[in-house]
Design an enzyme around this catalytic site. Structure first.
Site, PDB file in Angstrom:
ATOM      1  CD  GLN A  40      78.024  53.385  37.350  1.00  0.00           C
ATOM      2  OE1 GLN A  40      79.228  53.171  37.527  1.00  0.00           O
ATOM      3  NE2 GLN A  40      77.377  54.343  38.014  1.00  0.00           N
ATOM      4  CE1 TYR A  47      75.851  50.522  27.846  1.00  0.00           C
ATOM      5  CE2 TYR A  47      77.386  50.159  29.647  1.00  0.00           C
ATOM      6  CZ  TYR A  47      77.136  50.571  28.349  1.00  0.00           C
ATOM      7  OH  TYR A  47      78.180  51.022  27.576  1.00  0.00           O
ATOM      8  CD  GLN A  85      75.434  52.111  32.952  1.00  0.00           C
ATOM      9  OE1 GLN A  85      76.562  51.730  33.245  1.00  0.00           O
ATOM     10  NE2 GLN A  85      75.157  52.677  31.790  1.00  0.00           N
ATOM     11  N   GLY A 105      86.469  52.462  29.326  1.00  0.00           N
ATOM     12  CA  GLY A 105      85.967  53.184  30.491  1.00  0.00           C
ATOM     13  C   GLY A 105      85.091  54.321  30.010  1.00  0.00           C
ATOM     14  CB  ILE A 155      84.923  56.989  25.714  1.00  0.00           C
ATOM     15  CG1 ILE A 155      85.540  55.639  26.120  1.00  0.00           C
ATOM     16  CG2 ILE A 155      85.620  57.561  24.487  1.00  0.00           C
ATOM     17  CD1 ILE A 155      87.002  55.662  26.538  1.00  0.00           C
ATOM     18  N   GLY A 170      75.391  50.186  20.834  1.00  0.00           N
ATOM     19  CA  GLY A 170      74.897  49.986  22.193  1.00  0.00           C
ATOM     20  C   GLY A 170      74.104  51.190  22.666  1.00  0.00           C
ATOM     21  CB  ILE A 171      70.922  51.908  23.690  1.00  0.00           C
ATOM     22  CG1 ILE A 171      70.291  50.558  24.094  1.00  0.00           C
ATOM     23  CG2 ILE A 171      70.828  52.118  22.187  1.00  0.00           C
ATOM     24  CD1 ILE A 171      68.779  50.496  23.885  1.00  0.00           C
TER      25      ILE A 171
END
Ligand code: CAA
Length: 240
Positions: free
Chosen positions: A141, A147, A144, A178, A180, A84-85
């Protein structure tokens, strides 16, 4: 004979922890990466885990790569769609390119990763699919939109696949990490990161291994009746 596991984005961050944890559990792991040859070579040298280079956003490349893995290692019984990006920007500044790149990798990339292994899992009547979604797919978010849309979409993929695969012995589950301690989170400006950590009741970032251990459980035989689930691992930052 050990089971074969494919981990996309498996040479860095959460993916690297998943790859090494599954190897420690006895799996033969194939870890994919998109571009960072140096990190991948170092990862293979340190862990003995084979790495394969392809772009998960490219269906043909994914299919060809998966065929190569299966020819070299054997049928893939566990697939972890982790690659993922981020291309964070407030919506009013987000460009169509930022939208499209994230959709291609984080959402279409999950389709491209699972679709080529699915027929074999159905034939063999066994399979384990784990998709690494995100807390931000659950709660949204700031900056985002792209995302969060993909990570919420990933949950729809898993919930649907679970219903399709159940009769064929295949489970599909999602983990929503969450924040990390990885390069991705470290790329967030320090002040913003500090304010995020202040919102985590655990008072700290998660460790990649804390996600990897959840993956190891979901791909195990013990988890056969857990199907279509979303496991949150976020230090109680967002409780659903
Ligand atoms: N909530 C509300 N307002 C926020 C905000 C938030 N979370 N974050 C920033 N803002 C506000 C700022 O205070 C600022 O307001 P002012 O203009 O009034 O000062 C404004 O938004 C920032 O606007 P800018 O035009 O300066 O923003 P920018 O174009 O420079 O973008 C940013 C900055 C990309 C938003 C940056 O702050 C950032 O990266 N934020 C973090 C986003 C984030 O949490 N991403 C998660 C990455 S980790 C991950 O994705 C892994 C996972 O799954 C958990």
């Amino acid at each position: 004979m050990s089971r074969i596991a494919l981990v996309t984005g498996g040479s860095r961050g959460i993916g690297a922890a998943i790859s090494t944890t599954l190897k420690d559990k006895g799996y033969t792991v194939a870890a994919t990466y998109a571009g960072n040859d140096e990190a991948a070579a170092k990862f293979t040298e340190e862990t003995g885990i084979k790495t394969y280079k392809w772009n998960v956003a490219d269906y043909d490349a994914s299919k060809a790569g998966i065929e190569q893995v299966e020819a070299e290692l054997g049928p893939i019984e566990a697939v972890v769609a982790n690659a993922g990006i981020t291309r964070d920007a407030p919506f009013h500044k987000m460009t169509p390119d930022q939208w499209n790149e994230v959709i291609a990798t984080n959402l279409t990339g999950v389709f491209n990763t699972i679709h080529p292994v699915w027929p074999g899992m159905r034939e063999r009547k066994f399979g384990r699919v784990v998709v690494i979604s995100s807390i931000n797919g659950q709660k949204g978010q700031f900056a985002q939109v792209n995302y969060a849309a993909t990570k919420a979409g990933d949950l729809g993929i898993v919930k649907s696949l679970a219903q399709e695969g159940a009769r064929a012995g295949i489970t599909a589950n999602a983990i929503c990490p969450g924040y990390i301690a990885t390069d991705m989170v470290m790329a967030v400006p320090e002040k913003v990161r500090e304010s995020i950590i202040a919102q985590i009741p655990a008072g700290r970032l998660g460790e990649p291994e804390e996600i990897a251990r959840a993956v190891a459980f979901l791909v195990s035989d013990d988890a056969g009746f857990i199907n279509g689930s979303t496991i949150s691992a976020n230090g109680a930052q967002f409780v659903v």
